[in-house]
Design a protein around this motif. Structure first.
Motif, PDB file in Angstrom:
ATOM      1  N   HIS A 186       3.370   5.554 -41.627  1.00  0.00           N
ATOM      2  CA  HIS A 186       3.757   4.141 -41.672  1.00  0.00           C
ATOM      3  C   HIS A 186       4.623   3.855 -42.891  1.00  0.00           C
ATOM      4  CE1 HIS A 186       3.523  -0.099 -40.782  1.00  0.00           C
ATOM      5  NE2 HIS A 186       2.983  -0.360 -41.963  1.00  0.00           N
ATOM      6  N   LEU A 187       4.295   4.476 -44.025  1.00  0.00           N
ATOM      7  CA  LEU A 187       5.092   4.288 -45.239  1.00  0.00           C
ATOM      8  C   LEU A 187       6.497   4.858 -45.067  1.00  0.00           C
ATOM      9  CD1 LEU A 187       5.242   3.387 -48.193  1.00  0.00           C
ATOM     10  CD2 LEU A 187       4.311   5.605 -48.841  1.00  0.00           C
ATOM     11  N   GLN A 188       6.615   5.983 -44.398  1.00  0.00           N
ATOM     12  CA  GLN A 188       7.928   6.570 -44.162  1.00  0.00           C
ATOM     13  C   GLN A 188       8.783   5.670 -43.283  1.00  0.00           C
ATOM     14  OE1 GLN A 188       7.719  10.455 -42.438  1.00  0.00           O
ATOM     15  NE2 GLN A 188       9.918  10.815 -42.543  1.00  0.00           N
ATOM     16  N   VAL A 189       8.171   5.054 -42.275  1.00  0.00           N
ATOM     17  CA  VAL A 189       8.919   4.135 -41.405  1.00  0.00           C
ATOM     18  C   VAL A 189       9.402   2.921 -42.201  1.00  0.00           C
ATOM     19  CG1 VAL A 189       8.720   2.607 -39.411  1.00  0.00           C
ATOM     20  CG2 VAL A 189       7.742   4.902 -39.325  1.00  0.00           C
ATOM     21  N   LEU A 190       8.548   2.382 -43.081  1.00  0.00           N
ATOM     22  CA  LEU A 190       8.942   1.229 -43.899  1.00  0.00           C
ATOM     23  C   LEU A 190      10.074   1.590 -44.860  1.00  0.00           C
ATOM     24  CD1 LEU A 190       5.459  -0.354 -44.742  1.00  0.00           C
ATOM     25  CD2 LEU A 190       7.136  -1.142 -43.072  1.00  0.00           C
TER      26      LEU A 190
END
Length: 300
Positions: A186-190
């Motif tokens: 999720h952090l990579q997508v953000l």
């Protein structure tokens, strides 16, 4: 079916107690799968589960799917089912949750055990296929039970509680690792969305001057003409100012009475001009009398 727990105690076990207590005994087998059963033990319960999983495996095999291979690690703490290549733990069956273990005497490749699931509290029957080690694996699990029971009596039951706590902590660690993996994704997508938002719009969309129906840039007297850059990217040269026109429409030099000199006229015309200038000067002053050329002036 034959239960491994009924092995006579006067016969020695296959492995040393240290191998099962401090380490584990590995085996390779094919995993037919697991299925829910109604009872925690029973020969008929196991037979029905084996028939069910064999039928399902036959259907998958006809569809081109191979029976997956697994690695079993047996110790006094339980039976771990791992992927033989990646060593990833697929199932961790704690020994105090295993209630039944048996090998099939009619099909010596098949062995199975029943374990109570820690999350759903359902009894699941695990079925395996091993060509040469089915009976040996069953006996190894029986030996692990025997050593665990002796250790339980020596510790007064404290060891079982410790193993339960360790099992709960291991399950909690697995859940936290899975949650951490999801948070990283999720952090990579953000971060990718933030990088896209920070890109200036001019870098993505090329501005294009509007043209008319003939694909020509419309002329506007309020818009100054801007020279286009050169094809190599360098700045365009400064346009040179046009030189002064030295000739008129017919190719002749234009006449300028303020700049022309005596040499600018033919001799005959120049002489007449000189006479007119002398006569004009004499007519203005005669013997000191001033004549005015202004018709409103009364002097003559």
């Amino acid at each position: 079916m034959n239960r491994a727990f009924n092995r006579k105690k006067d016969k020695s076990w296959m492995h040393t107690p240290e191998a099962l207590a401090k380490h584990f005994i590995p085996y390779n087998a094919k995993f037919l799968g697991n299925t829910e059963v109604d009872q925690p033990k029973g020969t008929e319960i196991v037979k029905d589960a084996v028939r069910k999983l064999k039928f399902q495996r036959h259907i998958k095999k006809s569809a081109g799917q191979k029976t997956p291979k697994v690695e079993l690690q047996i110790s006094i703490y339980g039976v771990k089912i791992l992927d033989p290549k990646s060593k990833e733990v697929q199932f961790n069956c704690q020994l105090h949750r295993i209630s039944f273990c048996a090998d099939d005497k009619t099909d010596k490749r098949i062995f199975t055990f029943i374990c109570k699931d820690s999350e759903s509290n359902k009894h699941l029957c695990y079925v395996f296929d091993s060509e040469k080690c089915a009976e040996e694996i069953t006996l190894t699990i029986g030996q692990a039970f025997d050593l665990a029971y002796k250790k339980f009596l020596e510790s007064g039951g404290k060891d079982v509680e410790t193993r339960k706590q360790i099992g709960g902590l291991q399950k909690r660690i697995q859940d936290l690792e899975a949650e951490n993996s999801e948070l990283k994704k999720h952090l990579q997508v953000l971060e990718e969305q933030l990088m896209i938002a920070q890109v200036p719009p001019g870098n993505n969309i090329s501005s294009k001057t509007p043209t008319d129906i003939f694909d020509m840039v419309p002329f506007s007297p309020m818009t100054p003409l801007v020279p286009l850059p050169a094809s190599n990217g360098s700045a365009p040269p400064t346009p040179a100012r046009p030189t002064e026109m030295r000739r008129d429409l017919f190719g002749a030099e234009p006449f300028d009475p303020f700049t022309c000199g005596a040499a600018d006229f033919p001799p005959d015309i120049q002489s007449k001009l000189d006479e007119m200038q002398e006569g004009f000067k004499m007519g203005l002053t005669v013997e000191g009398t001033v004549f005015s050329l202004d018709p409103l002036d009364g002097r003559c």
